[in-house]
Design an enzyme around this catalytic site. Structure first.
Site, PDB file in Angstrom:
ATOM      1  CB  SER A  56      49.559  38.961  41.253  1.00 28.24           C
ATOM      2  OG  SER A  56      50.490  39.759  40.548  1.00 28.24           O
ATOM      3  CE1 TYR A  68      47.150  37.787  36.529  1.00 25.82           C
ATOM      4  CE2 TYR A  68      48.199  39.784  37.338  1.00 25.82           C
ATOM      5  CZ  TYR A  68      48.164  38.406  37.231  1.00 25.82           C
ATOM      6  OH  TYR A  68      49.132  37.653  37.841  1.00 25.82           O
TER       7      TYR A  68
HETATM    8  P1  NAP Z   1      52.092  30.409  32.638  1.00 27.00           P
HETATM    9  O1  NAP Z   1      53.551  30.224  32.496  1.00 27.00           O
HETATM   10  O2  NAP Z   1      51.315  30.969  31.479  1.00 27.00           O
HETATM   11  O3  NAP Z   1      51.439  29.007  33.068  1.00 27.00           O
HETATM   12  C1  NAP Z   1      50.045  28.950  33.311  1.00 27.00           C
HETATM   13  C2  NAP Z   1      49.650  27.551  33.696  1.00 27.00           C
HETATM   14  O4  NAP Z   1      48.250  27.544  34.002  1.00 27.00           O
HETATM   15  C3  NAP Z   1      49.846  26.533  32.587  1.00 27.00           C
HETATM   16  O5  NAP Z   1      50.146  25.281  33.147  1.00 27.00           O
HETATM   17  C4  NAP Z   1      48.482  26.498  31.900  1.00 27.00           C
HETATM   18  O6  NAP Z   1      48.323  25.282  31.188  1.00 27.00           O
HETATM   19  C5  NAP Z   1      47.578  26.610  33.132  1.00 27.00           C
HETATM   20  N1  NAP Z   1      46.221  27.124  32.861  1.00 27.00           N
HETATM   21  C6  NAP Z   1      45.862  28.287  32.264  1.00 27.00           C
HETATM   22  N2  NAP Z   1      44.536  28.374  32.189  1.00 27.00           N
HETATM   23  C7  NAP Z   1      44.029  27.239  32.765  1.00 27.00           C
HETATM   24  C8  NAP Z   1      42.725  26.734  32.968  1.00 27.00           C
HETATM   25  N3  NAP Z   1      41.633  27.400  32.568  1.00 27.00           N
HETATM   26  N4  NAP Z   1      42.592  25.541  33.602  1.00 27.00           N
HETATM   27  C9  NAP Z   1      43.672  24.838  33.998  1.00 27.00           C
HETATM   28  N5  NAP Z   1      44.933  25.268  33.838  1.00 27.00           N
HETATM   29  C10 NAP Z   1      45.100  26.448  33.202  1.00 27.00           C
HETATM   30  O7  NAP Z   1      51.727  31.368  33.865  1.00 27.00           O
HETATM   31  P2  NAP Z   1      52.600  31.749  35.184  1.00 27.00           P
HETATM   32  O8  NAP Z   1      53.365  32.960  34.860  1.00 27.00           O
HETATM   33  O9  NAP Z   1      53.275  30.555  35.700  1.00 27.00           O
HETATM   34  O10 NAP Z   1      51.411  32.169  36.174  1.00 27.00           O
HETATM   35  C11 NAP Z   1      50.864  31.238  37.088  1.00 27.00           C
HETATM   36  C12 NAP Z   1      50.125  31.970  38.175  1.00 27.00           C
HETATM   37  O11 NAP Z   1      51.013  32.886  38.816  1.00 27.00           O
HETATM   38  C13 NAP Z   1      48.934  32.796  37.691  1.00 27.00           C
HETATM   39  O12 NAP Z   1      47.885  32.706  38.632  1.00 27.00           O
HETATM   40  C14 NAP Z   1      49.479  34.201  37.651  1.00 27.00           C
HETATM   41  O13 NAP Z   1      48.480  35.153  37.839  1.00 27.00           O
HETATM   42  C15 NAP Z   1      50.426  34.166  38.836  1.00 27.00           C
HETATM   43  N6  NAP Z   1      51.474  35.182  38.781  1.00 27.00           N
HETATM   44  C16 NAP Z   1      52.470  35.115  37.847  1.00 27.00           C
HETATM   45  C17 NAP Z   1      53.461  36.072  37.853  1.00 27.00           C
HETATM   46  C18 NAP Z   1      54.637  36.034  36.904  1.00 27.00           C
HETATM   47  O14 NAP Z   1      55.462  36.940  36.950  1.00 27.00           O
HETATM   48  N7  NAP Z   1      54.792  35.024  36.071  1.00 27.00           N
HETATM   49  C19 NAP Z   1      53.425  37.116  38.784  1.00 27.00           C
HETATM   50  C20 NAP Z   1      52.390  37.157  39.705  1.00 27.00           C
HETATM   51  C21 NAP Z   1      51.419  36.183  39.706  1.00 27.00           C
HETATM   52  P3  NAP Z   1      47.214  25.123  30.020  1.00 27.00           P
HETATM   53  O15 NAP Z   1      47.260  26.364  29.190  1.00 27.00           O
HETATM   54  O16 NAP Z   1      47.597  23.870  29.285  1.00 27.00           O
HETATM   55  O17 NAP Z   1      45.895  24.948  30.711  1.00 27.00           O
END
Ligand code: NAP
Length: 259
Positions: A143, A157
């Site tokens: 991130s 985080y």
């Molecule tokens: P999201 O929409 O909440 O999706 C998270 C995904 O991870 C879901 O498929 C969830 O499914 C899975 N997950 C969560 N905990 C888990 C666990 N313990 N084991 C296996 N799967 C798990 O999140 P996102 O925004 O796409 O974020 C994904 C990644 O991108 C993260 O690493 C986040 O830090 C990074 N990121 C996101 C952003 C942003 O703006 N969205 C920015 C920078 C970085 P289940 O809950 O069913 O397990």
């Protein structure tokens, strides 16, 4: 035009939603065989079914990245179903907000355990299969928050996302002898289910602070991951790419408004 990833076996953790789903779709659209990993079996299966309906190859696997036995089972399933593992996208992550003054030790452990230890466990389990690949690839979803920026409520985080990069610097050295590269995508604010949970105000204010004046799409991150996984990126390891619409560039609000 990059060499195709057609036929490559790709594992994406956290692929039932958000960025992981976007990454999985981009790889599937380019002919890869994708394992969709998440804890929620129904959501994972729905994503895999959607990819199959669109002509791609995908199957679902329910696993928790915080559990080493789950990660071992995930790697075994990918190898059995798709003939090995060529690419691991370690993407699963959570970002519950909690100010430091109120943060409990359990909250800290949950975020670090999922985002940072989960990265370690997923890689460790996939490693034997990645070693057997002719050019294994590991792509982390880090991130901008932590390595570059700060945001109230995200000390745990930010530490986890910076930690992934520290981990990567040594992992890429240890794995170089196997021809495996380790790189990280650093997303800015990407429209996902998780981000939408932060509320409309957050999304609107954030879009206004980005030079390209929009939040990122999950495909924006998928495309960057695809590049790191390509044959052409084979001499790049231990590196990061920021995909944030220029968000981290302006040195002040005035600079942003004047442009
Ligand atoms: P999201 O929409 O909440 O999706 C998270 C995904 O991870 C879901 O498929 C969830 O499914 C899975 N997950 C969560 N905990 C888990 C666990 N313990 N084991 C296996 N799967 C798990 O999140 P996102 O925004 O796409 O974020 C994904 C990644 O991108 C993260 O690493 C986040 O830090 C990074 N990121 C996101 C952003 C942003 O703006 N969205 C920015 C920078 C970085 P289940 O809950 O069913 O397990």
């Amino acid at each position: 035009m990059l060499t195709s990833v057609e036929g490559r076996s790709v594992v994406v953790t956290g692929a039932s939603k958000g960025i992981g789903k976007g990454i999985a779709k981009v790889f599937a659209n380019h002919g890869a065989k994708v394992l969709i990993v998440a804890r929620g079996a129904d959501d994972a299966e729905a994503t895999a079914a959607q990819i199959r309906d669109e002509g791609g190859t995908a199957s679902a696997f329910s696993a928790d990245v915080t559990k080493s036995e789950d990660m071992d089972a995930m790697a075994a399933a990918a190898a059995e179903r798709h003939g090995g593992i060529d690419v691991l996208c370690s993407n699963a992550g959570i970002f519950p907000q909690s100010h430091l003054e109120d943060m409990s030790s359990d909250e800290w452990d949950l975020v670090l355990g999922t985002n940072l230890k989960g990265t370690f466990l997923a890689i460790k389990s996939c490693l034997p299969h990645l070693k057997a690949s002719d050019g294994g690839r590991i792509v982390l979803t880090s991130s901008i928050t932590g390595p570059i920026t700060g945001y109230p409520g995200w000390t745990h985080y930010g530490a986890s996302k910076s930690g992934q990069l520290g981990f990567m610097k040594t992992a890429c050295m240890e794995f170089a002898k196997y021809g495996i590269t380790v790189n990280a995508v650093m997303p800015g604010n990407i429209v996902t289910e998780g981000l939408e949970g932060l509320g409309a105000d957050y999304l609107e204010t954030m879009a206004a602070s980005i030079p390209l004046k929009r939040l990122g799409s999950v495909e924006d991150i998928g495309n960057a991951a695809l590049f790191f996984a390509s044959k052409e990126a084979g001499y790049i390891t231990g590196q990061t790419i920021v995909v944030d619409g220029g968000q981290t560039i302006p040195e002040s609000i005035e600079a942003l408004e004047e442009a």
